[in-house]
Design a protein around this motif. Structure first.
Motif, PDB file in Angstrom:
ATOM      1  N   GLN A  42       0.806  -1.296   0.062  1.00 21.23           N
ATOM      2  CA  GLN A  42       0.082   0.052   0.088  1.00 21.23           C
ATOM      3  C   GLN A  42       0.853   1.377  -0.007  1.00 21.23           C
ATOM      4  OE1 GLN A  42      -2.998   0.304   3.287  1.00 21.23           O
ATOM      5  NE2 GLN A  42      -4.088   1.524   1.898  1.00 21.23           N
ATOM      6  N   ALA A  43       0.783   2.210  -1.070  1.00 19.13           N
ATOM      7  CA  ALA A  43       1.396   3.117  -1.285  1.00 19.13           C
ATOM      8  C   ALA A  43       0.695   4.380  -0.527  1.00 19.13           C
ATOM      9  CB  ALA A  43       1.888   3.408  -2.761  1.00 19.13           C
ATOM     10  N   PRO A  44       1.055   5.424  -0.225  1.00 23.28           N
ATOM     11  CA  PRO A  44       0.246   6.765   0.300  1.00 23.28           C
ATOM     12  C   PRO A  44      -0.643   7.112  -0.534  1.00 23.28           C
ATOM     13  CG  PRO A  44       2.697   6.914   0.752  1.00 23.28           C
ATOM     14  CD  PRO A  44       2.612   5.730  -0.205  1.00 23.28           C
ATOM     15  N   GLY A  45      -1.922   7.076  -0.096  1.00 23.63           N
ATOM     16  CA  GLY A  45      -2.988   7.462  -0.699  1.00 23.63           C
ATOM     17  C   GLY A  45      -3.695   6.636  -1.982  1.00 23.63           C
ATOM     18  N   LYS A  46      -2.955   5.341  -1.896  1.00 24.96           N
ATOM     19  CA  LYS A  46      -3.447   4.351  -2.698  1.00 24.96           C
ATOM     20  C   LYS A  46      -4.251   2.945  -1.975  1.00 24.96           C
ATOM     21  CE  LYS A  46      -0.563   5.285  -6.407  1.00 24.96           C
ATOM     22  NZ  LYS A  46       0.316   4.825  -7.585  1.00 24.96           N
ATOM     23  N   GLU A  47      -5.040   2.242  -2.809  1.00 23.40           N
ATOM     24  CA  GLU A  47      -5.355   1.224  -2.064  1.00 23.40           C
ATOM     25  C   GLU A  47      -4.605   0.070  -2.021  1.00 23.40           C
ATOM     26  OE1 GLU A  47     -10.209   1.453  -3.388  1.00 23.40           O
ATOM     27  OE2 GLU A  47      -8.967  -0.290  -4.002  1.00 23.40           O
ATOM     28  N   ARG A  48      -4.714  -0.641  -0.996  1.00 26.75           N
ATOM     29  CA  ARG A  48      -3.658  -2.076  -0.855  1.00 26.75           C
ATOM     30  C   ARG A  48      -4.279  -2.660  -2.056  1.00 26.75           C
ATOM     31  NH1 ARG A  48      -3.476  -4.516   5.233  1.00 26.75           N
ATOM     32  NH2 ARG A  48      -3.289  -2.197   5.527  1.00 26.75           N
ATOM     33  N   GLU A  49      -3.062  -3.394  -2.416  1.00 22.25           N
ATOM     34  CA  GLU A  49      -2.904  -4.070  -3.680  1.00 22.25           C
ATOM     35  C   GLU A  49      -2.310  -5.392  -3.462  1.00 22.25           C
ATOM     36  OE1 GLU A  49      -1.217  -2.149  -7.038  1.00 22.25           O
ATOM     37  OE2 GLU A  49       0.614  -2.014  -6.306  1.00 22.25           O
ATOM     38  N   PHE A  50      -2.763  -6.572  -4.052  1.00 26.77           N
ATOM     39  CA  PHE A  50      -2.058  -7.929  -4.200  1.00 26.77           C
ATOM     40  C   PHE A  50      -0.803  -7.681  -4.995  1.00 26.77           C
ATOM     41  CE2 PHE A  50      -2.009 -12.608  -4.159  1.00 26.77           C
ATOM     42  CZ  PHE A  50      -1.546 -12.915  -5.178  1.00 26.77           C
ATOM     43  N   VAL A  51       0.125  -8.507  -4.360  1.00 29.60           N
ATOM     44  CA  VAL A  51       1.637  -8.555  -5.129  1.00 29.60           C
ATOM     45  C   VAL A  51       2.035  -9.858  -5.408  1.00 29.60           C
ATOM     46  CG1 VAL A  51       4.036  -8.377  -4.728  1.00 29.60           C
ATOM     47  CG2 VAL A  51       2.514  -6.545  -3.847  1.00 29.60           C
TER      48      VAL A  51
END
Length: 127
Positions: A42-51
């Motif tokens: 999860q980057a600042p201001g972004k949604e948590r994403e699957f890696v």
């Protein structure tokens, strides 16, 4: 109670590599053979994403398209540790990286499908 503890984050330059670790533990008698493990970010201001994700017993893996060929997920069954080897890192991959676990074999993109989370480890990639 499943506990996940991430480590290995840090500051690197673009193009460098980093290996994250996730140590999994639980109540006495708990085995992770029926679990799937995943890494999200999860980057600042972004949604948590699957890696990436891996099933504990069979070692089946799944990756997000944006990391295929650069990241590798693996597990050490004896130590109950899941790794994420990250190569050729890019500045836009700066984020908090989270380890996740869920009962079952599904390696889902949706973070709501994962029931257990670590506290996260910061990865910063400078240009």
């Amino acid at each position: 109670q499943v506990q996940l503890v991430e480590s290995g984050g840090g500051l690197v330059q673009a193009g460098d590599s980093l290996r994250l670790s996730c140590a999994a533990s639980g109540p006495s008698g708990l085995t992770f053979s029926s679990y799937a493990m995943g890494w999200f970010r999860q980057a600042p201001g972004k949604e948590r994403e699957f890696v990436a994700g891996i099933t504990w017993r069979a070692g089946a893996t799944r990756y997000a398209d944006f990391v295929k060929g650069r990241f590798t997920i693996s597990r050490d069954n004896a130590k109950n540790i899941v790794y994420l080897q990250m190569n050729s890192l890019k500045p836009e991959e700066t984020a908090v990286y989270y380890c996740a676990a869920r009962v079952g074999l599904g390696l889902y993109d949706e973070y709501a499908s994962w029931g257990h989370w670590g506290q996260g480890t910061q990865v910063t990639v400078s240009s």
